[in-house]
Write an enzyme that holds these catalytic residues in place. Structure first.
Site, short mmCIF file in Angstrom:
data_model
loop_
_atom_site.label_atom_id
_atom_site.label_comp_id
_atom_site.label_asym_id
_atom_site.label_seq_id
_atom_site.Cartn_x
_atom_site.Cartn_y
_atom_site.Cartn_z
N GLU A 56 -5.97 -8.01 -0.46
CA GLU A 56 -6.66 -7.75 0.81
C GLU A 56 -8.10 -7.37 0.51
OE1 GLU A 56 -5.05 -4.88 3.53
OE2 GLU A 56 -2.98 -5.63 3.28
N GLU B 153 0.79 -1.22 0.00
CA GLU B 153 0.00 0.00 0.00
C GLU B 153 0.83 1.29 0.00
OE1 GLU B 153 -4.03 -1.85 1.98
OE2 GLU B 153 -3.00 -0.26 3.07
#
Length: 441
Positions: free
Chosen positions: A351, A167
């Protein structure tokens, strides 16, 4: 669950994900101090000033947790390594206990027939490197490459897949512009540098792992669907700006060697010198792309300074994070990523999950029907994408267990497994059992 393994193509992989600082117990095993320890020790940054010193004590409960993972029936476990556990000073002499731990973790997965999918970095920067400027300092790309060589020199021969950084938006923007994560800065110049250097570090790590003859290397971006809060041109433009900063900056850098002009309107004057020269490294070829997806945001125009947008709340159901439940956004991102950036490259949902008010019932169970519904809806979005010929190859649920939720401490529960943070007892939730049953049929 409505969905089952047989509803997906042969070879489609199901997994669960965690991250090192959130579960391991960073005070164990010779790990060095991180900027998250420093951030949490600063009053007002983290709920109750909680940190990851103990977390879920995964370091000492490894076998128990791997047995629970095996009981879930997943194919893949996506975990991260801690830079400060492997190199307590960020550079220099490795910590043998840390390397031994990741050896045990990888071997334990293989013994249970689970594919190890490693992410090198999930936000726990060693404090000595933060003292040198952290992600603002261009040298971090080489420091990170050295870390990649140390850790992958130890376990790279046995992992199934590897990605350098989890991320990049959180590493760059959330942590340096919004100040919500360590190091807690609110500085546009620091932000522009961090956003670029995190991608440069990604590329350097890919180069190192290729040099170690590793394959199945990828990039993982978190994405939020941005929709205008109203029909005005100003809100439409604000949503475009949000999308450019949050999503297209990183995908564009990785796969096109370019940043969106609308993002550079604000960031451009603060970018490091000669940043354009780094794209040959940033765009080092990868074998797959991972998408972390949770929600959409409704974006309105804000008359203040750049970036000139504000998040608003819609009328869809929300998780306890206050995030809208919007599975269509996952379908939209899978198709857009394929169409605009990655083409035939395999995609993974690395995710996806939700926080909920999960409490033990009097009978010792943990009912969490909303999470089961959430997984069903988002797996349905994946099915739609596959039907439209998007090369989605796997789906990993966040998270295997309740854990340290960064600035929110231990209040938000994303896990398939309930953790009592006083006793550390693990209790599989109803969603764990539902997913296990779905994967068995």
């Amino acid at each position: 669950m409505k969905m089952s393994r047989s509803d997906f193509p042969d070879g489609f992989l199901f997994g669960a994900a965690t991250s090192s600082y959130q579960i391991e117990g960073h005070a164990e095993g010779g790990a060095g101090r991180t900027h998250w320890d420093d951030f949490a020790a600063t009053p007002g940054n983290v709920v109750r000033a909680e940190n990851g010193a103990r977390a879920c004590d995964h370091y000492n409960r490894l076998d128990e947790d791997l047995d629970l993972l095996a009981g879930l029936g997943v194919d893949v476990y996506r975990f991260s390594t801690s830079w400060a556990r492997v190199l307590p000073e960020g550079r220099g002499t490795p910590n043998g206990e840390g390397l031994d731990f990741y050896d045990r973790l990888v071997d334990g997965l293989l013994q249970r027939g689970i594919k190890p999918a490693v992410t090198l970095y999930h936000w726990e920067l060693p404090s000595p490197l933060a003292d040198l400027g952290g992600w603002r300092n261009r040298d971090i790309a080489d420091w990170f490459a050295d870390f990649a060589e140390v850790i992958m020199g130890r376990i790279g021969d046995r992992v199934w897949s590897a990605a350098p950084i989890n991320e990049p938006w959180c590493v760059g923007w959330l942590s340096h512009f919004e100040g919500a994560h360590a190091p807690g800065l609110r500085d546009i110049r620091a932000t522009a540098r961090a956003m670029h250097h995190v991608l440069l570090a990604h590329g350097r790590a890919i180069q190192v792992m290729r040099g170690l003859r590793m394959g199945n290397l990828g990039a993982v971006c978190n994405l939020e669907w941005a929709a205008p809060a109203d029909e005005s041109d100003a809100s439409r433009r604000a949503a475009e700006r949000y999308d450019a900063i949050y999503n297209r900056f990183f995908l564009g850098g990785l796969f096109k060697g370019a940043y969106p002009d609308i993002a550079l309107e604000g960031l451009g004057p603060h970018m490091p010198d000669n940043w354009q020269d780094d794209f040959p490294t940033i765009t080092a070829p990868v074998d797959w792309c991972g998408l972390n997806y949770y929600t959409r945001k409704l974006i309105a125009h804000n008359p203040g300074p750049w970036p000139g947008y504000a998040e608003t709340t819609g009328d869809l159901p929300q998780t306890t994070m206050g995030w809208e439940i919007y599975p269509d956004g996952l379908y939209d991102f899978l198709t857009r990523t394929r169409n605009d950036y990655t083409g035939d490259l395999p995609l993974y949902v690395t995710e996806n999950g939700m926080s909920a008010d999960d409490t033990l019932a009097p009978d010792g169970t943990v009912p969490d029907p909303f999470r089961t519904d959430y997984l069903d809806m988002h797996l349905g979005a994946v099915q739609r994408a596959i039907a439209d010929c998007v090369p989605v190859r796997g789906y990993y649920c966040w998270s295997l267990m309740d854990n340290y939720e960064w600035a929110l401490g231990y209040e938000k529960r994303f896990g398939l497994i309930h953790v009592d943070f006083e006793t550390l007892k693990r209790t599989p939730k109803a969603s764990y059992h539902a997913l296990a049953a779905a994967l068995s049929r």
